[in-house]
Each structure stands twice: as structure tokens, then as C-alpha cells.
Design an enzyme around this catalytic site. Structure first.
Site, PDB file in Angstrom:
ATOM      1  N   GLU A 113      22.411  37.954  41.838  1.00 24.79           N
ATOM      2  CA  GLU A 113      23.811  37.869  41.161  1.00 24.79           C
ATOM      3  C   GLU A 113      23.620  38.896  39.979  1.00 24.79           C
ATOM      4  O   GLU A 113      24.823  39.507  39.874  1.00 24.79           O
ATOM      5  CB  GLU A 113      23.874  36.253  40.271  1.00 24.79           C
ATOM      6  CG  GLU A 113      24.297  35.251  41.414  1.00 24.79           C
ATOM      7  CD  GLU A 113      25.435  35.647  42.210  1.00 24.79           C
ATOM      8  OE1 GLU A 113      26.406  36.214  41.708  1.00 24.79           O
ATOM      9  OE2 GLU A 113      25.475  34.951  43.147  1.00 24.79           O
ATOM     10  N   TYR A 155      29.710  34.051  34.017  1.00 26.79           N
ATOM     11  CA  TYR A 155      29.814  34.354  35.517  1.00 26.79           C
ATOM     12  C   TYR A 155      28.775  34.186  36.314  1.00 26.79           C
ATOM     13  O   TYR A 155      28.345  33.105  37.011  1.00 26.79           O
ATOM     14  CB  TYR A 155      30.303  35.837  35.833  1.00 26.79           C
ATOM     15  CG  TYR A 155      30.105  35.942  37.381  1.00 26.79           C
ATOM     16  CD1 TYR A 155      30.690  35.083  38.445  1.00 26.79           C
ATOM     17  CD2 TYR A 155      28.857  36.593  37.905  1.00 26.79           C
ATOM     18  CE1 TYR A 155      30.198  35.030  39.825  1.00 26.79           C
ATOM     19  CE2 TYR A 155      28.469  36.602  39.288  1.00 26.79           C
ATOM     20  CZ  TYR A 155      29.163  35.671  40.212  1.00 26.79           C
ATOM     21  OH  TYR A 155      28.756  35.691  41.306  1.00 26.79           O
ATOM     22  N   ASP A 175      34.783  34.924  39.294  1.00 26.90           N
ATOM     23  CA  ASP A 175      34.404  36.548  39.137  1.00 26.90           C
ATOM     24  C   ASP A 175      35.916  37.160  39.370  1.00 26.90           C
ATOM     25  O   ASP A 175      36.782  36.576  39.495  1.00 26.90           O
ATOM     26  CB  ASP A 175      33.372  36.601  40.153  1.00 26.90           C
ATOM     27  CG  ASP A 175      34.028  36.703  41.815  1.00 26.90           C
ATOM     28  OD1 ASP A 175      35.091  35.934  41.891  1.00 26.90           O
ATOM     29  OD2 ASP A 175      33.508  37.496  42.483  1.00 26.90           O
TER      30      ASP A 175
END
Length: 330
Positions: free
Chosen positions: A69, A152, A170
Site C-alpha cells: 500500500e 487511505y 482512494d
DNA sequence: CAGACGTGGGC
DNA sequence: TGCCCAAGTCT
């Protein structure tokens, strides 16, 4: 197929500005029947079309998910994949990374861009060793407290690594919802409260569906509901999409200023850091000087800012290296 | 909250 | 060519 148009709100509705109104509108638009159709279509599409990405393997650890991520922040999947594999092979746990020099993390980051992410990931690993017994924490507040982990990424790790029913928002999700629900060609320049509320309202009730929902919507945005040239004929919800039903009107909202690049500090910092990444040997001041036009104060300013950021370590005698890296040349 | 922060690829 | 875009975060 049900008569979808009959239940659609008029496409001429002005955009709601009140958060409550927006959620109410979205909920009305997404009546139980519509909503379950939307969910089923997108989840079925994902089951068929999802890319086979290594961090989606069920055996991937929360650490692997977190690393992916962070690497994926503002960076395309194609460039992340090989670096992620090398990184996980070298540092399979937070403790492994924490035991290396931060400069090694910056070096291994390679050309992914925004190298402060590597530094923050290293700092996050250290924090996890100190505060969480070397594990990635599972709660939102704990995740948010880690360096480089914002709204996020915390939500993504919560949902993808721990299977929590957490809304993930996102740029892909924002665009898909802006079009499918909002009827607008693109999302606003920055995340609004309305969008977060909407994402929560659209989260499937069913826990199993909710687990996959976030990544499925993201995938739809990444593969079909593209920013520049959407592939609407391939979209599983084209007949439900408010933007499509409105005739795909052009975006009218505020525009985001394009980032400049040539001659910026970012470019200068990138040149300097690329030189330091390329060698384990400390780089002399004169070699740094050769990287940028002479008598340009920008070079020294950027070198100073890199040091201030912790991306570069100054050594005695006017030499520089990535922080903590050992000189392996002898 | 607007702006800084890397890098490469597509059109 | 030059601008836009890519799973954001931080100040």
C-alpha cells in the site's frame, strides 16, 4: 433487467453541498434493490477480471499488505511489483527492516519515487517493533499513528490485511463513485466529507462482501473506469451509472493545477538521490556539484533539504551517503 | 488547505 | 513535445 431509469433521480439535480443531503441522495439513489445489484455486479466482475497481484495472495502477511500500500501511493502497479518482491524477500518482517539502516531502505526503494516513503516505512517498522511487538497493528488509530500511514493506507490495511468492514477511499473509488452515483465526470480535486460518507453508506452490509468490496471498486477504477479514457462498454454497471445515463457530461468543477517539474527542487533532489543510490561509496561534494548547473544555489539548497529530511547523511570531509549505509568498497 | 514531494509512461 | 496521470501523506 429492471427499469432503472424510473428509479433514477433527475440528472439535472444540482450537486448537493450538505453532507447529510448527499448521503440521503446517495441512499435514495441506491435503494436496497439497486444497491445489491451494484454490489453483485461489481463483485462478480472482480471475481472474473481481478489481476493476479502478489500482495493479493491469501498468504500475504499484514506487513506485505502494508508495504504494498505504501509503495502504491502515487505509483503504478507495474513498477511496484518487482520492487515489492525484492523488498519482501529481503525484509519479510517489520523487525527485519528495522534492523537495517534507513539508507538501505532508501536504496532498495529504487526509482519508485517519493523516497521519503521508504524512510517512513523504515520508521514505521521501528515503531511496530517498539510498540506492537513487531506486528502490524490491526486498529485504525494504531495504524494512523504509524509514519507514512494516512487515512487511505490505514483503511486499506484494515480491510485487506485484517478483513475488517472498513470503507476504503482512494482516487479510483472516488472516481467510480463520482461517476456511477454522482453523475460527474471526475471527483473533486480533494477528498470531501461527502465522499467519505458516501463510501461508508455504500459498504455492503454483508461482512464477506464488504471484505472484497473496496478492492473490487478500486480494480474497476484501475482497469475500466479510467480517468482519461473510460472503457464504458466493458463496465459491469454501465446501465446503472448516473454519469452514463446523463450522457457522460464533461466535468465542470474546479481544476487541479498540473504539477510542474522541470527545474523544480523535486527534480534537483531526484538527481542527487539517484547518484547516492547508485553507490555504497560516500560521494564527494565536488561530485554532487557536477550533478547540477554550476553557481546555481538550488543544488546546495536541495542537498541541505535532503539532509534535513533524513534522506542524506553528511559525513566528515564534505562527503555524503544514504543514511547509515556501510561502505562496501573495501 | 494549497503546495511540496519522484518517476516514468501514454497520448 | 508537453501535459496528465498513477492504490497519498504531511505541513
Amino acid at each position: 433487467m429492471t427499469d432503472l431509469k424510473a428509479t433514477d433521480p433527475p440528472v439535472t439535480d444540482p450537486p448537493a453541498t450538505d453532507p447529510q443531503a448527499t448521503v440521503a441522495k446517495a441512499t435514495a439513489h441506491a435503494s436496497p434493490g439497486r444497491l445489491s445489484t451494484l454490489h453483485r455486479r461489481i463483485l462478480d466482475w472482480y471475481a472474473l477480471e481481478a489481476r493476479d497481484l502478489p500482495w493479493r495472495d491469501p498468504g500475504t502477511s499484514p506487513w506485505g499488505v502494508l508495504v504494498s500500500e505504501v509503495m502504491l501511493q502515487q505509483t503504478p502497479v507495474r513498477r511496484v511489483e518487482p520492487v515489492w518482491r525484492q523488498w519482501m524477500s529481503r525484509w519479510p518482517t517489520p523487525a527485519a527492516l528495522a534492523s537495517s539502516a534507513s539508507g538501505d531502505a532508501v536504496q532498495a526503494w529504487g526509482r519508485l519515487g517519493y523516497p521519503r516513503r521508504a524512510l517512513r516505512l523504515h520508521a514505521a517498522a521501528t515503531a511496530m517493533v517498539e510498540r506492537h511487538n513487531g506486528d502490524v497493528p490491526g486498529t485504525l488509530p494504531e495504524l494512523l499513528a504509524l509514519p507514512g500511514v494516512g487515512a487511505y493506507t490505514a483503511a486499506a490495511v484494515s480491510a485487506f490485511a485484517f478483513g475488517q468492514r472498513t470503507a476504503v477511499v482512494d482516487t479510483n473509488v472516488r472516481r467510480v463513485f463520482a461517476r456511477a452515483v454522482g453523475g460527474s465526470g471526475q471527483a473533486a480535486p480533494s477528498l470531501t466529507r461527502d465522499e467519505t460518507n458516501l463510501a461508508v453508506a455504500l459498504l455492503p452490509e454483508d461482512h464477506v462482501e464488504a471484505r472484497t468490496w473496496g478492492v473490487a471498486v478500486m480494480e474497476l477504477g484501475a482497469l475500466v473506469c479510467l480517468a482519461r479514457s473510460p472503457r464504458c462498454p466493458d463496465c459491469p454497471v454501465r446501465d446503472l451509472c448516473a454519469w452514463q445515463l446523463a450522457g457522460r457530461p464533461a466535468y465542470e468543477g474546479p481544476v487541479r493545477r498540473a504539477q510542474s517539474w522541470h527545474g523544480t527542487d523535486r527534480q534537483c533532489r531526484g538527481v542527487i538521490l539517484a547518484a547516492l543510490r547508485a553507490t555504497t561509496e560516500p560521494v564527494a561534494q565536488c561530485d554532487v556539484d557536477a550533478l547540477w548547473p554550476a553557481d546555481d544555489p538550488q543544488r546546495d539548497r536541495c542537498l541541505d533539504s535532503l539532509v534535513a529530511d533524513g534522506l542524506v547523511e553528511p559525513l566528515p570531509g564534505g562527503r555524503f551517503r544514504l543514511p547509515g549505509r556501510q561502505d562496501l568498497t573495501n
